[in-house]
Design an enzyme around this catalytic site. Sequence first.
Site, PDB file in Angstrom:
ATOM      1  CB  VAL A  60     -16.713 133.862 -67.211  1.00 58.75           C
ATOM      2  CG1 VAL A  60     -16.740 132.345 -67.387  1.00 58.75           C
ATOM      3  CG2 VAL A  60     -17.822 134.294 -66.264  1.00 58.75           C
ATOM      4  CG  ASP A  68      21.096 105.538 -40.341  1.00 59.71           C
ATOM      5  OD1 ASP A  68      22.291 105.650 -40.023  1.00 59.71           O
ATOM      6  OD2 ASP A  68      20.304 104.766 -39.780  1.00 59.71           O
ATOM      7  CG  ASP A  81      16.957 102.892 -38.348  1.00 64.13           C
ATOM      8  OD1 ASP A  81      17.373 103.617 -37.427  1.00 64.13           O
ATOM      9  OD2 ASP A  81      17.653 102.016 -38.888  1.00 64.13           O
ATOM     10  CG  ASP A 128      17.484 108.057 -36.327  1.00 70.03           C
ATOM     11  OD1 ASP A 128      18.554 108.640 -36.124  1.00 70.03           O
ATOM     12  OD2 ASP A 128      17.417 106.858 -36.650  1.00 70.03           O
TER      13      ASP A 128
END
Length: 913
Positions: free
Chosen positions: A291, A338, A627, A631
């Site tokens: 434990v 981009d 965007d 893409d």
Amino acid sequence: MQLSASQPIWSIPAQAVPATLQSTLQGLSDSEAQRRLERFGANRLPSQRRRSLLLRFVDQLVHFMALLLWVAGALAFAAGTPQLGWAIWAVVLVNGLFSFWQDYQAERTLTALKRSLPRQVRLWRNGELTELDAELLVPGDRILLEEGDQVPADARLIQANELSLDLSVLTGESQPVARHADAIDSPAADKVVLIPTRERANLVLAGTSVAGGRGEAIVYATGGETEFGHVAHLTAATPRGISTLEQQVGHIVRTITAIALIMGAITFSLSLLFVGMGPLESLVFAVGIIVANVPEGLLPTVTLALAINVQRMASQKALVRRLSAVETLGSVSVICSDKTGTLTCNRMAVEEIWLPQVGEQPGIDRGAEAELLLAACLCSNAQLKASGDGSRALGDPTETALLVAAQARDLGLEVHQQRHPRSRELPFDSHRRRMSVIVATEAGLQLITKGAPLELLERCSPAGRAQAVAANDDLACRGYRVIAVAQRSLEATEEQAPADQLEQKLNLLGLIALYDPPRPEVPEAIRQCHQAGIKVTMVTGDYGLTAQAIARQIGLLDMPAKGDNHPQADPVRVIQGDQLELISDVHLRQLLKYRNRLVFARMAPEQKLRLVQAYRSLGEVVAVTGDGVNDAPALRAADVGIAMGLVGTDVAREAADVVLLDDNFATIVTAVRFGRGVVANIRKFLPYVLASNVAEMAPFLAMVTVQIPAALTVLQILAVDLGTDLLPALGLGAEAPESGLMRQPPRPRTAPLLDRPLMLRAYLVLGLSEAVVSMTAYLLSWQQQGVGWAELRLAAPLLLHGQAGAALVASQQQASSVAFTCIVAGQIGVAMACRSEHRSAFVNLVQQGWRRNPLLWLGIAAEILFTALLLYWPPLSRLAAMVPIDSRALPMVLLAPLVVMLADDWRKSRLRV
């Protein structure tokens, strides 16, 4: 819901569709739309049924680690120690509650964050084109669809211009399918069911996306009544894939659990063979060792670390759509970004106009300038709407900039648009790089074309072409985006001819130079990326010289030499799409491997995808921004797809893992920093969780090797885990990213979280120093009570077999309480040391202060309170066999965290040498 018609909607002529669906070409009124919204409900799919909260809680109690602890508790009951059994099962329940709560909170956080970016739809209300949340769409609404839009509901087309749809979400076929607005004859009744609705060429269906062109349609079905809604009812939830982080955490759990089982078996054998314990006593100690070594707080801490960083990233304008993307961001080594709107401000404005020189005319021809601007505006789909604080633009930023320029010059744009109605449109696409419209004028039909200058000039008369190319290059070198506008007269018989046939023998009207300034924070973000070992590559559809100029302004490329007024595109750093076509895959990989700063211009979608695949084949972890619908392939192929939230298309957002709410490149760098912070935090709390295991093992090892009483009981070992591991570990998981994270190279995604240096630090530095302090304090406590070494060894068998007197038992409880308290104090030192892998714990404490991470200090306060209850609250102290510690032991308790911090600082100093 669905607005029914008396006959199949696809068989109704386009001009009759509005009346059939109880609408008009002006759209619905707000009051009528509200009535229909109340009648049909919001335009969203019914929520998917999820497993009940009770079953999800049960899941946290039956995984591998939990099952091990259930068995350990059962063994404790079998060994005749029910208190230990209940304590172990309490650990399982507490751990399950924490894991369930953190998982539940993480899910709620993601759901709330996704709602913060509602999908917008363009539609007509009260006779005006506007934008609304797609959930407010109702049957009868007239909607506008353009390339990149996701279709928000099932609708019947009333107008289509070169429209094509991606139906893959319904059919699995990725090839775009053409759509038109003409009525389709209704087949015989017995054949109606044989033709799926998705194959009706005049319908657009919810969930599909516009691959090209534009169209207008009237909605006839929303929400669960759409074709997509019917499919969703039949589709079982897809199981979530296992992320790299989850695989590594699972490996850690299995490794540590295996260590715990091995140590438990060794403990059982040694205590049975050499210490003189009976089988049941040996089993109790073995269970305690198992434990003690199981990392109960690991799973909830990982979940918390992810959830907290998702919230922090959202506050920095980065919406994470998939939790696994947080960890992947931390390994990003290449960002393909981009340009427009990401590296620049997306505030396009007309800066200059160039007109072809006709004869020897001096000065600027205002009439020709006005003609050029008006023609460009007629070849546009953007709109300017009056609002309380001026005009609000709807549409592409380049096109809205043209409208603003025409409006500023008071050219009578609205009158011009009314006098020259459009009869046909040839929409822009990324391969043609131009758009054309056919308008009616007093002189007959006119074709107006606008687009990329070099491509358009090839379709103009040769006269003056060289002059126009030189002007284009000069403007592009100054960072302007340049568009060319041309026109020609048409015969009535040519109106329906193909685009390639129409766009020939054009007359150039001029060039329009627009400027989108770089974002002021981008140069610093680029510098941070290079400092962090992350390659930044610009990928744009713009002209090479324009891309190069912007790249130099943001520090991605070097500035030109002094006196070089007309620099050409650097062929080593600036590569255009047509050049990329000539480069083999092997050459491309070599180029990407040895060039850190590159600009790819005039890139087609398949070329961007090829670039991403080439980077990944080199072992790079690639983040891609985008965007547009073009893409989407690259976003899906990337390790992390990042879409624009402000101007991005629905298709791009759906393909992405992260959505930028401000479309800002600097936000990507922030997201990478948080991604690195998640992995760093896991590596902070791992040694914390492991360090106490050594101190818990030391008492037994001392009992076996030098035959002294065990410094801790099994219940006390369990109390160390409950009192020191869980809450402070959660606090370490909530640490803010360190400033030095972005000065380190990207961490290989395959690098293990639990590596050799981490284990050596946890066990041999932190754990060993903690064990030495606690065992020293234990022995000093016996000495302070007048018990020497020889007497202590004689007391061991008496205490082990329950034959010791009251005084001896009291001394053992005092010494054991001191050892326990020193371990807890040592864990505080471990927490301070683990806040940084490299910086001194003392320096870190001074610099970060007390308010940097309240959750950590709350965890430390909780463990101090828990220890005080064990020492001074009779019900707990009797259960744990502990007593209030002697004041003479306080110096050792106070010294414990300092010794641990000094030991770790020594290790850090050795690493810095």
